[in-house]
Design an enzyme around this catalytic site. Structure first.
Site, mmCIF file in Angstrom:
data_model
loop_
_atom_site.group_PDB
_atom_site.id
_atom_site.type_symbol
_atom_site.label_atom_id
_atom_site.label_comp_id
_atom_site.label_asym_id
_atom_site.label_seq_id
_atom_site.Cartn_x
_atom_site.Cartn_y
_atom_site.Cartn_z
ATOM 1 N N GLU A 24 -0.214 5.058 0.869
ATOM 2 C CA GLU A 24 -0.470 6.019 1.951
ATOM 3 C C GLU A 24 -0.555 5.301 3.291
ATOM 4 O O GLU A 24 -1.234 4.294 3.429
ATOM 5 C CB GLU A 24 -1.762 6.783 1.678
ATOM 6 C CG GLU A 24 -1.651 7.718 0.483
ATOM 7 C CD GLU A 24 -2.957 8.436 0.206
ATOM 8 O OE1 GLU A 24 -3.311 9.337 0.983
ATOM 9 O OE2 GLU A 24 -3.628 8.068 -0.777
ATOM 10 N N ASP A 26 0.861 -1.166 0.000
ATOM 11 C CA ASP A 26 0.000 0.000 0.000
ATOM 12 C C ASP A 26 0.910 1.232 0.000
ATOM 13 O O ASP A 26 2.084 1.153 0.366
ATOM 14 C CB ASP A 26 -0.886 -0.040 1.260
ATOM 15 C CG ASP A 26 -1.800 1.158 1.370
ATOM 16 O OD1 ASP A 26 -2.300 1.637 0.337
ATOM 17 O OD2 ASP A 26 -2.005 1.623 2.505
#
Length: 199
Positions: free
Chosen positions: A9, A7
């Site tokens: 953020e 991922d």
């Protein structure tokens, strides 16, 4: 053949919407996928708030230009890319991500696209595919890859739970409590070691 799916953020860079919320003083924009797992619902909420305040893409991009990766993120990425293939799977948008990817030496990124009106206002968004992180992991597996997934939010669970190995990174206590079966890590050194063990 392994591929690590990260991922973006919360794992490599700060949350864009939280930074924008702080710059604009609009607390409603602090909501992220940690708070609302339905990404479509969350984005429609954000677009409504932007419209109410007359804020468009330029204002968001101005904030993004001042965001740097977390300390140690670039070194972690460089070290990881020396030993395995890495792809970033994010629900962010190409219009947001490019300057951040440049600061991380341009890793491969799969994300989505904003729809922008002639006036520069965000009018909608186009998801790359349904359940994009899980769908991408399954696609990679279908062409012979073993996936190792890392994320910090509820929208990362699909790819984490359906990979050869998966880890939570700097996740909330709620998420860690909801999924005690997942190893939860806090530092890049810990994360690198955990990934290296399953490569």
């Amino acid at each position: 053949m392994n591929i690590v799916c990260l991922d973006m953020e919360g794992v490599l860079v700060p949350e864009i919407w939280i930074a924008f919320s702080e710059e604009t003083g609009i607390p409603e924009l602090k909501r992220t996928t940690r708070d609302e797992p339905d990404y479509g619902k969350l984005m429609n909420y954000r677009i409504r708030i932007l419209k109410e305040h007359g804020l468009g893409l330029k204002e968001i991009q101005d904030t993004i230009s001042r965001i740097d990766p977390f300390p140690g993120a670039l070194e972690f990425m460089n070290k990881l890319r020396d030993v395995t293939q890495v792809v970033i799977l994010s629900d962010t948008f190409t219009q947001f991500a490019h300057p951040l990817m440049k600061k991380l030496n341009m890793p491969t990124l799969f994300c989505n696209e904003l729809i922008i009106g002639e006036d520069g206002m965000v009018t909608g968004f186009k998801m790359r595919c349904r359940e994009s992180k899980l769908t991408t992991v399954r696609g990679l597996q279908s062409i012979g890859f073993d996936t190792i997934a890392v994320g910090d939010s509820y929208n990362d669970l699909g790819m984490i739970l359906n990979s050869k190995a998966g880890f939570l990174f700097r996740a909330t206590e709620t998420l860690k409590n909801d999924h005690p079966e997942l190893k939860a890590l806090e530092t890049y050194d810990e994360l690198y070691e955990a990934i290296e063990e399953v490569l």
